[in-house]
Design an enzyme around this catalytic site. Structure first.
Site, PDB file in Angstrom:
ATOM      1  N   CYS A 179      -4.901   6.134  15.778  1.00 55.60           N
ATOM      2  CA  CYS A 179      -6.034   5.863  14.593  1.00 55.60           C
ATOM      3  C   CYS A 179      -6.390   7.168  13.831  1.00 55.60           C
ATOM      4  O   CYS A 179      -5.985   8.203  14.292  1.00 55.60           O
ATOM      5  CB  CYS A 179      -7.239   5.129  15.105  1.00 55.60           C
ATOM      6  SG  CYS A 179      -6.636   3.470  15.536  1.00 55.60           S
ATOM      7  N   ASP A 180      -7.615   7.095  13.247  1.00 61.37           N
ATOM      8  CA  ASP A 180      -7.775   7.947  12.178  1.00 61.37           C
ATOM      9  C   ASP A 180      -7.871   9.837  12.403  1.00 61.37           C
ATOM     10  O   ASP A 180      -7.110  10.501  11.824  1.00 61.37           O
ATOM     11  CB  ASP A 180      -9.355   7.800  11.496  1.00 61.37           C
ATOM     12  CG  ASP A 180      -9.518   6.583  11.027  1.00 61.37           C
ATOM     13  OD1 ASP A 180      -8.698   5.561  11.444  1.00 61.37           O
ATOM     14  OD2 ASP A 180     -10.081   6.245  10.056  1.00 61.37           O
ATOM     15  N   CYS A 210      -5.738  -0.815  11.685  1.00 60.67           N
ATOM     16  CA  CYS A 210      -6.274  -1.779  10.744  1.00 60.67           C
ATOM     17  C   CYS A 210      -5.180  -1.966   9.708  1.00 60.67           C
ATOM     18  O   CYS A 210      -4.603  -0.983   9.163  1.00 60.67           O
ATOM     19  CB  CYS A 210      -7.453  -1.649  10.348  1.00 60.67           C
ATOM     20  SG  CYS A 210      -8.638  -1.308  11.495  1.00 60.67           S
ATOM     21  N   GLU A 235     -18.286   8.480   7.300  1.00 60.37           N
ATOM     22  CA  GLU A 235     -17.744   7.666   6.294  1.00 60.37           C
ATOM     23  C   GLU A 235     -18.693   6.445   5.730  1.00 60.37           C
ATOM     24  O   GLU A 235     -19.622   6.212   6.490  1.00 60.37           O
ATOM     25  CB  GLU A 235     -16.677   6.807   6.728  1.00 60.37           C
ATOM     26  CG  GLU A 235     -15.334   7.689   7.411  1.00 60.37           C
ATOM     27  CD  GLU A 235     -14.395   6.965   7.989  1.00 60.37           C
ATOM     28  OE1 GLU A 235     -12.863   7.256   7.762  1.00 60.37           O
ATOM     29  OE2 GLU A 235     -14.550   5.748   8.306  1.00 60.37           O
ATOM     30  N   SER A 240     -14.316   5.560   4.252  1.00 60.00           N
ATOM     31  CA  SER A 240     -13.237   5.006   4.981  1.00 60.00           C
ATOM     32  C   SER A 240     -11.809   4.910   3.939  1.00 60.00           C
ATOM     33  O   SER A 240     -12.213   4.509   2.658  1.00 60.00           O
ATOM     34  CB  SER A 240     -13.589   3.529   5.571  1.00 60.00           C
ATOM     35  OG  SER A 240     -12.597   3.102   5.978  1.00 60.00           O
TER      36      SER A 240
END
Length: 588
Positions: A154-155, A226, A477, A503
């Site tokens: 993830c991010d 996602c 975000e 985001s």
């Protein structure tokens, strides 16, 4: 096609049947003569205490004599993109062992941006990037690993581990957990951005609570990052473009068994990188970063890539000035409109041929450096040779792009003297040039209250400030406000500008990373309610229509705000972090 070989050259190597593959690898390091980094903790009389501790861990002499491969596991039970990483790690361990190494697992933290969104938790998202890099450096250096396999998803985990890899500079390969499959609601594919926008639709009275509940149940149907081209998937795709992951790393869905096979091959491949002493800085060169920026433009990645690529480059000893982004964008066609920019998803990109197919399209216009080394052991050109674009609706051919220019634009002007960033590919045509009155808010929460309360009207420009790296602190975000704007039906008539960030799920005229930020007295701190804001994305301009004399007078009156956070990690981060246009790196 030869029997027993993978027909897809896009994976960067020809996969042999398991028996032959094991024969090819077995004994490689039994015959080795080179000194290994791990010898410092295993060899000689002085290391007898060290060996006793390896005994305590249950390692055999045979295992100690092999190279030690650290496997950085980002597994946890709170991030949907990480809940499957235990299986990926086990596959990597098997690959390492099959190829003659000793796998050793240690952890990295991860924050779920979706769960952290809209409250104090989001202050802790970006800042984990540096914690991940620092802690990985500590573990790798303290224990003398010969190589690393990084397993993020993830991010902040992907860029944090890429930063660590560049800093430590021992042989390293990446294999992520893979993207989530798209949800399906009322016959249409959906993703997490649909969920956030649904909340705005309920506030606007255009969606029922029953429909909201159906979205809630169906938009996130599997584990994985996602399902759109959000930050996590952007960075996993760019890991391929940089040459630090095998083909398919960015796009093979998390729930596919192909992902497990990819992990095994990554475990095997790290042993070749160790044997050949191929290190991250051999791969992550200036030209590799230019390739990554070019692929970024073609894919239409998250604007967060404009924070992460400079930070990774900095660790690799490469200065990546974002001024070059517009230069690359001007000649790079935007080939993909994945969610939130369009109706296609990561699973569709995977079926269409993945990142390598996009890169192959770009070579038709000679836009990539193809002679660069990668972790596959082959060059960029060899990796993508023969890759086929299987779906021209998902990956547009270069002759028929969504636009002739790239998916991200860097804006400058008297409101953003250093820079601001927008995901141009997710902006509707009527908002590419916009002028409207500023509606000014000093935090995200106040802006959301105004948007959902119906106080923002068509034509307005919402300004959210004091949310930058220092001002937040942590550069939150702004998915909640952008989603609320879209859900309220204002996505084609209202812009949002912030010194915070967005985001990857945000869409619309959302301009972030405005630098200098408000907390250090940047012009965004001087904007007043009703000032006219001018946005011209084609011309890369962002201005407030106030005279320089008036701005100077306001600057004289401006006073720094008291810090929002004065203790703990966020306070330390605030003191060290630089501006968004520099990648929010920490000054030592």
């Amino acid at each position: 096609m030869q029997p027993g070989r993978n027909a897809c050259p896009g994976n960067g190597q020809e996969f042999l049947p398991e028996q032959r593959l094991q024969e090819e690898w077995s004994g490689t390091f039994n015959r080795r003569t080179q000194i290994m980094r791990s010898d410092a903790v295993k060899k000689g009389v002085q290391q007898a205490p060290h060996r006793s501790l390896f005994n305590a861990l249950g390692y055999t002499q045979e295992e100690r004599e092999r190279p030690l491969i650290g496997i950085v596991s980002s597994y946890n039970e709170i991030v949907p993109g990480h809940m499957n990483l235990d299986k990926i790690v086990e596959a990597v361990k098997m690959g390492v062992a099959m190829a003659g190494g000793t796998p050793v697992v240690f952890p990295a933290i991860a924050v779920c941006d979706g769960i952290a969104m809209g409250h104090i938790g989001m202050k802790y998202s970006l800042v984990t990037r540096d914690l991940i890099a620092d802690s990985t450096e500590c573990m790798a250096m303290a224990h003398g690993f010969d190589g690393l396999v990084c397993v993020p998803n993830c991010d902040k985990n992907v860029p944090g581990l890429l930063m660590a890899a560049a800093r430590i500079n021992i042989p390293t390969i990446f294999v992520s957990g893979g993207p989530m499959l798209a949800g399906r609601v009322k016959g249409q594919k959906r993703s997490l951005s649909s969920m956030f926008e649904a909340v705005g639709s309920v506030a606007a009275g255009t969606m029922t609570m029953e429909d909201l509940a159906e979205f809630e149940e169906k938009v996130c149907p599997t584990c994985g990052s996602c399902s759109g081209m959000y930050t996590a998937n952007s960075m996993n795709c760019l890991t391929e473009a940089l040459g630090m992951g095998l083909g398919g790393n960015g796009t093979i869905p998390a729930v596919y068994s192909e992902r497990i096979r990819l992990a095994k091959h990554a475990g095997m491949q790290i042993m070749k990188l160790v044997e050949q002493e191929i290190k991250p800085r051999d791969i992550m060169t200036e030209k590799a970063f230019l390739n990554a920026l070019t692929v970024d433009m073609a894919l239409g990645c998250s604007t967060n890539s404009m924070l992460h690529l400079p930070a990774i480059a900095h660790e690799a000893g490469v200065e990546l000035n974002l001024d070059i982004a517009n230069e690359l964008s001007a000649k790079t066609p935007n080939l993909c409109h994945l969610a939130p920019a369009g109706p296609t998803y990561m699973e569709d990109l995977n079926e269409a041929g993945g990142v390598y197919a996009v890169m192959h399209e770009l070579t038709k216009k000679d836009l990539l450096y193809t002679d660069l080394p990668t972790v596959t052991g082959k060059t960029v050109g060899e990796n993508i040779s023969g890759c086929v674009n299987r779906d021209p609706e998902v990956i547009r051919p270069v002759e028929n792009p969504y636009s002739e220019t790239g998916g991200i634009a860097v804006l400058k002007g008297n409101l953003a003297p250093d820079s601001g960033v927008v995901k141009r590919s997710a902006v509707v045509p009527e908002m590419m040039v916009h002028e409207g009155p500023a509606r000014v808010f000093d935090c995200e929460e106040d802006a959301i209250e105004a948007i959902t309360g119906g106080r923002i009207k068509a034509g307005d420009v919402v300004v959210i400030r004091y949310e930058g790296p220092k001002g937040g602190p942590g550069m939150r975000e702004m998915l909640n406000p952008t989603s609320a704007i879209a859900g309220m039906g204002l996505g084609s008539s209202v812009a949002l500008i912030t010194d915070g960030r967005f985001s990857g799920a945000s869409r619309g005229a959302s301009i972030g990373h405005v630098s200098p930020e408000a907390a250090v007295g940047g012009p965004i701190a001087l904007v007043e309610e009703g000032d006219m804001i001018s946005i011209d994305i084609p011309q890369n301009r962002l201005d407030v229509k106030v005279s320089e004399e008036e701005l100077a007078a306001r600057k004289q009156k401006w006073q720094p705000r008291e810090p929002k956070v004065t203790t703990g990690y966020l306070a330390r981060y605030r003191e060290l972090v630089t501006s968004g246009n520099r990648g929010a790196i920490l000054e030592i």
